[in-house]
Design a protein around this motif. Structure first.
Motif, mmCIF file in Angstrom:
data_model
loop_
_atom_site.group_PDB
_atom_site.id
_atom_site.type_symbol
_atom_site.label_atom_id
_atom_site.label_comp_id
_atom_site.label_asym_id
_atom_site.label_seq_id
_atom_site.Cartn_x
_atom_site.Cartn_y
_atom_site.Cartn_z
ATOM 1 N N MET A 1 0.820 -1.182 0.000
ATOM 2 C CA MET A 1 0.000 0.000 0.000
ATOM 3 C C MET A 1 0.870 1.255 0.000
ATOM 4 O O MET A 1 0.529 2.231 -0.653
ATOM 5 C CB MET A 1 -0.932 -0.047 1.229
ATOM 6 N N ALA A 2 1.981 1.214 0.731
ATOM 7 C CA ALA A 2 2.880 2.365 0.764
ATOM 8 C C ALA A 2 3.470 2.629 -0.613
ATOM 9 O O ALA A 2 3.643 3.779 -1.019
ATOM 10 C CB ALA A 2 3.993 2.138 1.782
ATOM 11 N N ALA A 3 3.791 1.565 -1.353
ATOM 12 C CA ALA A 3 4.346 1.740 -2.688
ATOM 13 C C ALA A 3 3.319 2.359 -3.621
ATOM 14 O O ALA A 3 3.663 3.174 -4.491
ATOM 15 C CB ALA A 3 4.822 0.400 -3.235
ATOM 16 N N ILE A 4 2.065 2.018 -3.445
ATOM 17 C CA ILE A 4 1.013 2.589 -4.294
ATOM 18 C C ILE A 4 0.842 4.073 -3.991
ATOM 19 O O ILE A 4 0.728 4.900 -4.891
ATOM 20 C CB ILE A 4 -0.311 1.828 -4.085
ATOM 21 N N VAL A 5 0.819 4.412 -2.691
ATOM 22 C CA VAL A 5 0.623 5.811 -2.298
ATOM 23 C C VAL A 5 1.834 6.659 -2.685
ATOM 24 O O VAL A 5 1.699 7.769 -3.189
ATOM 25 C CB VAL A 5 0.328 5.905 -0.781
ATOM 26 N N ALA A 6 3.045 6.143 -2.440
ATOM 27 C CA ALA A 6 4.258 6.911 -2.691
ATOM 28 C C ALA A 6 4.656 6.930 -4.169
ATOM 29 O O ALA A 6 5.315 7.855 -4.629
ATOM 30 C CB ALA A 6 5.417 6.367 -1.864
ATOM 31 N N GLY A 7 4.264 5.901 -4.901
ATOM 32 C CA GLY A 7 4.675 5.807 -6.296
ATOM 33 C C GLY A 7 3.877 6.724 -7.202
ATOM 34 O O GLY A 7 2.780 7.179 -6.887
ATOM 35 N N ASP A 8 4.426 6.992 -8.353
ATOM 36 C CA ASP A 8 3.763 7.842 -9.333
ATOM 37 C C ASP A 8 3.280 7.030 -10.531
ATOM 38 O O ASP A 8 3.124 7.567 -11.624
ATOM 39 C CB ASP A 8 4.727 8.932 -9.811
ATOM 40 N N VAL A 9 3.047 5.735 -10.322
ATOM 41 C CA VAL A 9 2.663 4.877 -11.436
ATOM 42 C C VAL A 9 1.266 5.231 -11.926
ATOM 43 O O VAL A 9 1.031 5.424 -13.108
ATOM 44 C CB VAL A 9 2.735 3.391 -11.018
ATOM 45 N N MET A 10 0.309 5.335 -11.009
ATOM 46 C CA MET A 10 -1.044 5.740 -11.358
ATOM 47 C C MET A 10 -1.655 6.457 -10.157
ATOM 48 O O MET A 10 -1.233 6.233 -9.025
ATOM 49 C CB MET A 10 -1.890 4.548 -11.796
ATOM 50 N N PRO A 11 -2.640 7.275 -10.387
ATOM 51 C CA PRO A 11 -3.245 8.008 -9.277
ATOM 52 C C PRO A 11 -3.902 7.060 -8.268
ATOM 53 O O PRO A 11 -4.331 5.959 -8.615
ATOM 54 C CB PRO A 11 -4.301 8.890 -9.946
ATOM 55 N N LEU A 12 -3.983 7.504 -7.033
ATOM 56 C CA LEU A 12 -4.527 6.679 -5.962
ATOM 57 C C LEU A 12 -5.986 6.321 -6.210
ATOM 58 O O LEU A 12 -6.398 5.192 -5.968
ATOM 59 C CB LEU A 12 -4.367 7.393 -4.613
ATOM 60 N N TYR A 13 -6.773 7.250 -6.721
ATOM 61 C CA TYR A 13 -8.189 6.961 -6.945
ATOM 62 C C TYR A 13 -8.375 5.884 -8.014
ATOM 63 O O TYR A 13 -9.287 5.079 -7.941
ATOM 64 C CB TYR A 13 -8.980 8.225 -7.288
ATOM 65 N N THR A 14 -7.492 5.836 -8.995
ATOM 66 C CA THR A 14 -7.558 4.788 -10.009
ATOM 67 C C THR A 14 -7.222 3.432 -9.409
ATOM 68 O O THR A 14 -7.853 2.428 -9.728
ATOM 69 C CB THR A 14 -6.588 5.098 -11.165
ATOM 70 N N THR A 15 -6.249 3.400 -8.517
ATOM 71 C CA THR A 15 -5.873 2.157 -7.852
ATOM 72 C C THR A 15 -7.018 1.622 -7.008
ATOM 73 O O THR A 15 -7.348 0.438 -7.059
ATOM 74 C CB THR A 15 -4.634 2.383 -6.968
ATOM 75 N N VAL A 16 -7.654 2.504 -6.251
ATOM 76 C CA VAL A 16 -8.781 2.098 -5.416
ATOM 77 C C VAL A 16 -9.936 1.616 -6.281
ATOM 78 O O VAL A 16 -10.596 0.613 -5.977
ATOM 79 C CB VAL A 16 -9.213 3.258 -4.494
ATOM 80 N N GLN A 17 -10.178 2.293 -7.378
ATOM 81 C CA GLN A 17 -11.249 1.901 -8.276
ATOM 82 C C GLN A 17 -10.986 0.521 -8.888
ATOM 83 O O GLN A 17 -11.883 -0.308 -8.979
ATOM 84 C CB GLN A 17 -11.397 2.948 -9.378
ATOM 85 N N LYS A 18 -9.757 0.239 -9.272
ATOM 86 C CA LYS A 18 -9.412 -1.068 -9.827
ATOM 87 C C LYS A 18 -9.514 -2.165 -8.769
ATOM 88 O O LYS A 18 -9.933 -3.276 -9.063
ATOM 89 C CB LYS A 18 -8.013 -1.039 -10.427
ATOM 90 N N MET A 19 -9.104 -1.844 -7.530
ATOM 91 C CA MET A 19 -9.212 -2.831 -6.453
ATOM 92 C C MET A 19 -10.674 -3.194 -6.203
ATOM 93 O O MET A 19 -11.013 -4.361 -6.025
ATOM 94 C CB MET A 19 -8.563 -2.291 -5.173
ATOM 95 N N PHE A 20 -11.559 -2.199 -6.197
ATOM 96 C CA PHE A 20 -12.975 -2.459 -5.975
ATOM 97 C C PHE A 20 -13.586 -3.233 -7.125
ATOM 98 O O PHE A 20 -14.357 -4.168 -6.914
ATOM 99 C CB PHE A 20 -13.742 -1.154 -5.758
ATOM 100 N N SER A 21 -13.260 -2.859 -8.350
ATOM 101 C CA SER A 21 -13.855 -3.531 -9.506
ATOM 102 C C SER A 21 -13.403 -4.988 -9.621
ATOM 103 O O SER A 21 -14.104 -5.808 -10.195
ATOM 104 C CB SER A 21 -13.538 -2.770 -10.792
#
Length: 148
Positions: free
Chosen positions: A1-21
């Motif tokens: 989770m820290a890598a997702i928040v700190a990284g610039d790969v994709m925005p956080l809201y997109t990550t959360v949306q993909k996790m939910f879907s």
């Protein structure tokens, strides 16, 4: 989770949306409901009634309590679809009965554990639903293949 928040790969809201879907699946919603059905059947006394029916049907055979355990687990597994709920519901009644009937502790526990796995191969099964969701295979086709 820290890598997702700190990284610039994709925005956080997109990550959360993909996790939910990825878990937003109508098929996967059946699993908690199977667990709930098994819990309700266990607390409602259906497991004891299934054991009485199994005893009347196959209790006369040699090794009657062991056969009753397997048959009751098969019936309960057909109703709730969860091997964990099957072992908990039927095992709470049958393990003490097996020990009281002269079977060893190891045999009683092994019998209920092996018989509880029948819920995995008899439709409806949570394993079949999970496999169907992961591979895209039709749940109905899997259940029909399990019956045939």
């Amino acid at each position: 989770m820290a890598a997702i928040v700190a990284g610039d790969v994709m925005p956080l809201y997109t990550t959360v949306q993909k996790m939910f879907s990825s878990i937003d699946s109508f098929t996967l919603a059946a699993i908690p409901f199977f667990m709930l059905a098994g819990s309700l059947m266990s607390s409602g006394g259906i497991s004891r009634r299934l054991i009485k029916f199994a005893n009347a049907a196959v209790g006369w055979m040699p090794g009657g309590l062991g056969v009753v355990t397997v048959f009751a687990c098969m019936l309960f597994g057909c109703l709730c679809g969860s091997p964990t709920a099957t072992v908990a519901a039927i095992g709470a009644v049958m393990v003490p009965a097996l020990v009281e009937g002269g079977y060893g502790d190891k045999f009683a526990l092994t019998c209920i554990a092996a018989a509880g796995m029948l819920g995995t191969i008899i439709p409806p099964s949570t394993v079949m639903i999970t496999y169907s969701s992961a591979t895209g295979v039709s749940v109905g086709a899997l259940f029909m293949a399990g019956i045939v």
